[in-house]
Write an enzyme that holds these catalytic residues in place. Structure first.
Site, PDB file in Angstrom:
ATOM      1  N   LYS A  73     -24.759 -41.567  -4.703  1.00  0.00           N
ATOM      2  CA  LYS A  73     -24.337 -40.406  -3.928  1.00  0.00           C
ATOM      3  C   LYS A  73     -23.498 -40.831  -2.728  1.00  0.00           C
ATOM      4  CE  LYS A  73     -28.381 -37.670  -5.284  1.00  0.00           C
ATOM      5  NZ  LYS A  73     -29.671 -37.075  -4.826  1.00  0.00           N
ATOM      6  N   ALA A  88     -29.012 -39.865  -0.081  1.00  0.00           N
ATOM      7  CA  ALA A  88     -30.467 -39.970  -0.141  1.00  0.00           C
ATOM      8  C   ALA A  88     -30.987 -39.330  -1.424  1.00  0.00           C
ATOM      9  CB  ALA A  88     -31.119 -39.308   1.073  1.00  0.00           C
ATOM     10  N   ASP A  89     -32.143 -39.781  -1.833  1.00  0.00           N
ATOM     11  CA  ASP A  89     -32.797 -39.200  -2.998  1.00  0.00           C
ATOM     12  C   ASP A  89     -34.304 -39.339  -2.826  1.00  0.00           C
ATOM     13  OD1 ASP A  89     -32.200 -38.107  -5.824  1.00  0.00           O
ATOM     14  OD2 ASP A  89     -33.755 -39.607  -6.193  1.00  0.00           O
ATOM     15  N   THR A  90     -35.033 -38.283  -3.171  1.00  0.00           N
ATOM     16  CA  THR A  90     -36.485 -38.271  -3.018  1.00  0.00           C
ATOM     17  C   THR A  90     -37.155 -37.965  -4.346  1.00  0.00           C
ATOM     18  OG1 THR A  90     -36.302 -37.532  -0.724  1.00  0.00           O
ATOM     19  CG2 THR A  90     -38.427 -37.206  -1.789  1.00  0.00           C
ATOM     20  N   GLY A 125     -35.111 -42.832  -1.184  1.00  0.00           N
ATOM     21  CA  GLY A 125     -34.064 -43.827  -1.035  1.00  0.00           C
ATOM     22  C   GLY A 125     -33.011 -43.329  -0.066  1.00  0.00           C
TER      23      GLY A 125
END
Length: 214
Positions: A73, A88-90, A125
């Site tokens: 991203k 970001a990634d959750t 992340g």
């Protein structure tokens, strides 16, 4: 935290102490929660979500998945118009299963029933890229969340509120879902969607500086 009297005495309002200088920052996410967290610490990025394939690779571990997603991203958002891009990634992980956003009411109820009375992991992340460092750098922050035991009536009422449907794991710790959280170990802001301490450390590594307002 400053109370109202302290704010008047110092001339500063809570959340305005640190002001970033000299860097144009882009948030490669449509998440209102991540934008809120960045503004909480004095950042006001340009918001421009990126479109990447979020399919998980075969046998890809959850930690590797969220790290890769955050990096992809951020990398997709790099242009000459900004100095830094944050991605970001959750993921909510129960045992080894990544629990995504529920497809419908039945799926949301099933997820919440499985989380009930148990501990799960929340992995977030965070990645930064820049025109000078297009490969970027990423970190993954893990927190552990334990739910109270939920009754069928509680699950149904929560699902009918509509809150679970765009949330990984079918709940929002910053919303009504807070009522079900018995304990958090780790980064609360990471569970919301962006671990602030680690994010600010990354920003400093990429050259972002801060100055107190005059």
């Amino acid at each position: 935290m400053l109370n109202n009297l302290e704010s008047e005495a110092t001339g500063h309002t809570p959340g305005s102490f640190w002001k970033p200088v000299g860097t144009r920052l882009r948030l490669a996410s449509a998440s209102a929660r991540r934008l809120m967290l960045l503004r909480q610490v004095g950042l006001d990025p340009e918001v421009r979500p990126t479109n990447v394939d979020e399919s998980r690779h075969a046998d890809e571990h959850a930690v590797d998945y969220v790290r890769r997603m955050a990096l992809e991203k951020a990398r997709a958002g790099v242009t000459g118009e900004v100095d830094l891009v944050l991605g970001a990634d959750t993921a909510v992980v129960l045992e080894d299963e990544i629990m995504g956003k529920p497809r419908d009411q039945a799926d949301a109820m099933s997820m919440l029933a499985r989380l009930s009375g148990r501990e799960h992991r929340v992995l977030t992340g965070v990645a930064l890229c820049s025109p000078d460092r297009p490969g970027g750098r990423a970190v993954v922050v893990e927190s552990r969340v334990r739910f109270k035991r939920l009754s069928d009536a509680e699950i149904l009422a929560y699902v009918k509120s509509g809150e679970p449907f765009d949330k990984a794991g079918a709940y929002a710790i910053q919303g009504l879902g807070a009522a079900w959280v018995a304990r958090v170990s780790g980064s609360y802001s990471g569970v919301v969607g962006l671990p602030l301490f680690e994010t600010l450390e990354l920003l400093r590594d990429f050259g972002l500086t801060f100055s107190a307002p005059e």
